[in-house]
Design an enzyme around this catalytic site. Structure first.
Site, PDB file in Angstrom:
ATOM      1  CG  ASP A   1       3.233   1.242   9.469  1.00 51.76           C
ATOM      2  OD1 ASP A   1       2.848   2.075  10.312  1.00 51.76           O
ATOM      3  OD2 ASP A   1       3.316   1.492   8.244  1.00 51.76           O
TER       4      ASP A   1
ATOM      5  CE  LYS B   1      -1.673   1.533   4.099  1.00 51.31           C
ATOM      6  NZ  LYS B   1      -1.374   2.950   4.393  1.00 51.31           N
ATOM      7  CG  ASN B   2       2.568   2.628   3.536  1.00 53.47           C
ATOM      8  OD1 ASN B   2       1.376   2.897   3.385  1.00 53.47           O
ATOM      9  ND2 ASN B   2       3.124   2.483   4.727  1.00 53.47           N
TER      10      ASN B   2
ATOM     11  CB  CYS C   1      -3.929   6.016  11.279  1.00 57.47           C
ATOM     12  SG  CYS C   1      -4.385   4.492  10.469  1.00 57.47           S
TER      13      CYS C   1
ATOM     14  NE  ARG D   1       0.553  10.005  10.490  1.00 55.99           N
ATOM     15  CZ  ARG D   1       0.195   8.906   9.846  1.00 55.99           C
ATOM     16  NH1 ARG D   1      -0.970   8.380  10.059  1.00 55.99           N
ATOM     17  NH2 ARG D   1       0.993   8.360   8.972  1.00 55.99           N
TER      18      ARG D   1
ATOM     19  NE  ARG E   1      -6.991   4.412   6.090  1.00 58.52           N
ATOM     20  CZ  ARG E   1      -6.171   5.216   6.745  1.00 58.52           C
ATOM     21  NH1 ARG E   1      -6.352   5.423   8.018  1.00 58.52           N
ATOM     22  NH2 ARG E   1      -5.180   5.804   6.129  1.00 58.52           N
TER      23      ARG E   1
HETATM   24  C1  UD1 Z   1       4.381   6.708   6.417  1.00 59.55           C
HETATM   25  C2  UD1 Z   1       3.509   5.493   6.209  1.00 59.55           C
HETATM   26  C3  UD1 Z   1       2.994   4.978   7.541  1.00 59.55           C
HETATM   27  C4  UD1 Z   1       4.144   4.746   8.508  1.00 59.55           C
HETATM   28  C5  UD1 Z   1       5.051   5.962   8.606  1.00 59.55           C
HETATM   29  C6  UD1 Z   1       6.307   5.720   9.429  1.00 59.55           C
HETATM   30  C7  UD1 Z   1       2.578   5.908   4.013  1.00 59.55           C
HETATM   31  C8  UD1 Z   1       1.378   6.245   3.200  1.00 59.55           C
HETATM   32  N1  UD1 Z   1       2.399   5.863   5.342  1.00 59.55           N
HETATM   33  O1  UD1 Z   1       3.545   7.707   7.000  1.00 59.55           O
HETATM   34  O2  UD1 Z   1       2.302   3.750   7.312  1.00 59.55           O
HETATM   35  O3  UD1 Z   1       3.629   4.461   9.791  1.00 59.55           O
HETATM   36  O4  UD1 Z   1       5.463   6.373   7.293  1.00 59.55           O
HETATM   37  O5  UD1 Z   1       7.011   4.635   8.924  1.00 59.55           O
HETATM   38  O6  UD1 Z   1       3.646   5.659   3.489  1.00 59.55           O
HETATM   39  N2  UD1 Z   1       6.669  14.346  10.825  1.00 59.55           N
HETATM   40  C9  UD1 Z   1       6.890  15.678  11.129  1.00 59.55           C
HETATM   41  N3  UD1 Z   1       6.779  16.579  10.127  1.00 59.55           N
HETATM   42  C10 UD1 Z   1       6.462  16.224   8.841  1.00 59.55           C
HETATM   43  C11 UD1 Z   1       6.252  14.870   8.543  1.00 59.55           C
HETATM   44  C12 UD1 Z   1       6.359  13.948   9.571  1.00 59.55           C
HETATM   45  O7  UD1 Z   1       7.175  16.020  12.266  1.00 59.55           O
HETATM   46  O8  UD1 Z   1       6.385  17.106   7.972  1.00 59.55           O
HETATM   47  C13 UD1 Z   1       6.760  13.355  11.913  1.00 59.55           C
HETATM   48  C14 UD1 Z   1       5.401  12.656  12.151  1.00 59.55           C
HETATM   49  O9  UD1 Z   1       4.595  13.403  13.007  1.00 59.55           O
HETATM   50  C15 UD1 Z   1       5.843  11.353  12.761  1.00 59.55           C
HETATM   51  C16 UD1 Z   1       7.162  11.072  12.063  1.00 59.55           C
HETATM   52  O10 UD1 Z   1       7.598  12.304  11.503  1.00 59.55           O
HETATM   53  O11 UD1 Z   1       6.052  11.507  14.133  1.00 59.55           O
HETATM   54  C17 UD1 Z   1       7.084  10.026  10.970  1.00 59.55           C
HETATM   55  O12 UD1 Z   1       6.159  10.446   9.989  1.00 59.55           O
HETATM   56  P1  UD1 Z   1       6.347  10.097   8.446  1.00 59.55           P
HETATM   57  O13 UD1 Z   1       7.590   9.281   8.266  1.00 59.55           O
HETATM   58  O14 UD1 Z   1       6.186  11.337   7.671  1.00 59.55           O
HETATM   59  O15 UD1 Z   1       5.103   9.157   8.207  1.00 59.55           O
HETATM   60  P2  UD1 Z   1       4.043   9.232   7.043  1.00 59.55           P
HETATM   61  O16 UD1 Z   1       4.721   9.542   5.753  1.00 59.55           O
HETATM   62  O17 UD1 Z   1       2.871  10.023   7.466  1.00 59.55           O
END
Ligand code: UD1
Length: 419
Positions: free
Chosen positions: A306, A22-23, A118, A123, A398
């Site tokens: 995850d 999915k990701n 989620c 986030r 999902r």
């Molecule tokens: C992706 C995955 C999700 C997985 C996560 C971490 C997808 C669609 N989803 O989510 O399944 O759990 O990676 O492996 O690929 N953060 C910030 N600022 C930002 C972006 C992120 O502070 O601009 C923080 C988030 O709050 C979180 C951490 O970074 O604490 C990790 O987030 P991120 O790696 O961005 O996860 P996602 O891309 O949302």
């Protein structure tokens, strides 16, 4: 509404086929916007999240044909325009913000509502926006909307304060058509990012450093439509490994890359679970007595967040004390309350959960609070004494393709019912 009813105690046997990740698929679908051409995605997992991003692209003008049986989708983005995506659609899934990078790259501007997803933490999207600004874009935040605009994107050196998966992907997609060279330092190294980079390179992009924390992107003028088969889902594979372990079973998993699943296998081996890899196939033997362990979630190649809740179900019924520390998301222990309804002995202390293994879960009525939390409850239900009813399973839909059928086919007593 649907719910799962599980009768615990069955031994699993046979083999299960893993779907595409999915990701990986979500950013790849978003990236098709960049070429303004026709792309074919093979073996696409037909999940709720995939339909959300498909609907988002359709609302921008993409023509999409879906063959549900073969899992092949054909996406023609030639008529996409920088119109509006309904905020309901964007709030359904955080991954929909991945459309921003390709849209500003192709149209120089885009406005979208703040993303959802989620309920596992705040986030933020600051790192995505930091990257867009470094490439020369203006960013405005207004009444729940994010508007990014630019006359042209110009390559830059961008250091991510945290290796965010989504920010790395979004910035990479914005940079492939920018003028000059972009370097993303402290980039996330998750395999799904490598897969997106491979997809973009096959379209004609110039990205190197794949699989490392430094991505180098040399901007090109255009990209072409291609046909592509994304990687297998390491989280789905990990979930089935735990299904074998928690039911003390031996099963075969088809569609797995040994490298991608290394952190999960290392911890499960430490507990006493047996693994035999043959190419992209794996035999998991969970029939041994298991030992408690400590786990800390980390960015890849660390233990994936995850897989944290599924591991908690397993450790919840392994004699002794285990500690799980969640370092990625601040609110990812919502499954603890539900596991406690099933008899688990777990205490939360800040970002750590201390788990005293019990001899058996009790079947109970529980609720899936997010995608992986839902998977954790299925796993506990497979082990439990008696019947477990899981509601709000749309969270599970999902991210898992027909999980009940895949489990049923290897011997689990699980059914989906309407209520
Ligand atoms: C992706 C995955 C999700 C997985 C996560 C971490 C997808 C669609 N989803 O989510 O399944 O759990 O990676 O492996 O690929 N953060 C910030 N600022 C930002 C972006 C992120 O502070 O601009 C923080 C988030 O709050 C979180 C951490 O970074 O604490 C990790 O987030 P991120 O790696 O961005 O996860 P996602 O891309 O949302």
């Amino acid at each position: 509404m649907d719910k799962f009813i599980i009768k615990g105690g069955s031994t699993l046997r046979g083999e299960v086929n893993i779907s595409s990740a999915k990701n990986a698929v979500l950013p790849i679908i978003a990236a098709t916007i960049l070429c303004g051409d026709k792309c074919v995605i093979k073996n696409c997992p037909m999940l709720l999240d995939v339909y959300v991003i498909i609907d988002a692209l359709k609302s921008l003008g993409a023509k999409i044909d879906i063959n549900k049986i073969s899992g092949e989708i054909v996406i023609d983005t030639s008529e996409v325009s920088d119109s509006h995506i309904s905020s309901d659609l964007v709030r359904k899934m955080r991954g929909s913000f991945l459309i921003m990078g390709p849209m500003i790259s192709r149209f120089g501007q885009f406005k979208i509502s703040f993303p959802g997803g989620c309920n596992i933490g705040t986030r933020p999207i600051d790192l995505h926006l930091k990257g867009f600004k470094a490439l020369g874009a203006d960013v405005k935040l207004d009444h729940g909307y994010v508007e990014v605009s630019t006359r042209k994107l110009v390559g830059a050196r961008i250091y991510l304060d945290f290796p965010s998966v989504g920010a790395t992907e979004n910035i990479m997609m914005a940079a492939v058509l920018a003028e000059g060279e972009t370097i993303i330092e402290n980039a996330a190294e998750e395999p799904e990012i490598g897969d997106l980079a491979s997809f973009l390179n096959e379209m004609g992009a110039k990205i190197t450093g794949i699989g490392t924390d430094t991505l180098r992107i040399i901007g090109v003028k255009t990209l072409n439509g291609i046909s592509y088969k994304p990687i297998y889902d390491r989280i789905e594979a990990g979930t089935f490994m735990i299904a074998a372990a928690i039911t003390k079973s031996k099963i075969k998993i088809n569609g797995i890359y040994k490298d991608h699943i290394k952190p999960v296998v290392a911890k499960l081996r430490e507990m006493g679970i047996g693994f035999q890899f043959r190419g992209q196939e794996l035999i998991v033997d969970g029939r041994n007595d298991l030992k408690p362990i400590d786990i800390k979630t980390m960015p890849y190649p660390g233990f994936p967040t995850d897989m944290q809740s599924q591991m908690m179900s397993l450790l919840g019924c392994v004699y002794g004390t285990s500690v799980i520390t969640e370092t990625i998301f601040e609110n990812r222990f919502m499954h603890v309350l539900e596991l406690k309804r099933m008899g688990a002995n777990i205490k939360i202390d800040g970002r750590s959960a201390v788990i005293e293994g019990i001899s058996k879960f009790n079947g109970a009525e529980v609720k899936a609070t997010d995608l992986r939390a839902g998977a954790a409850l299925i796993l506990a239900g497979l082990e439990a004494d008696g019947e477990t009813e899981i509601s709000d399973i749309y969270h599970i839909d999902r991210g898992y393709v027909e999980i009940e059928n895949k489990l049923y086919n290897i011997g689990a007593k699980i059914q989906r019912v309407k209520y």
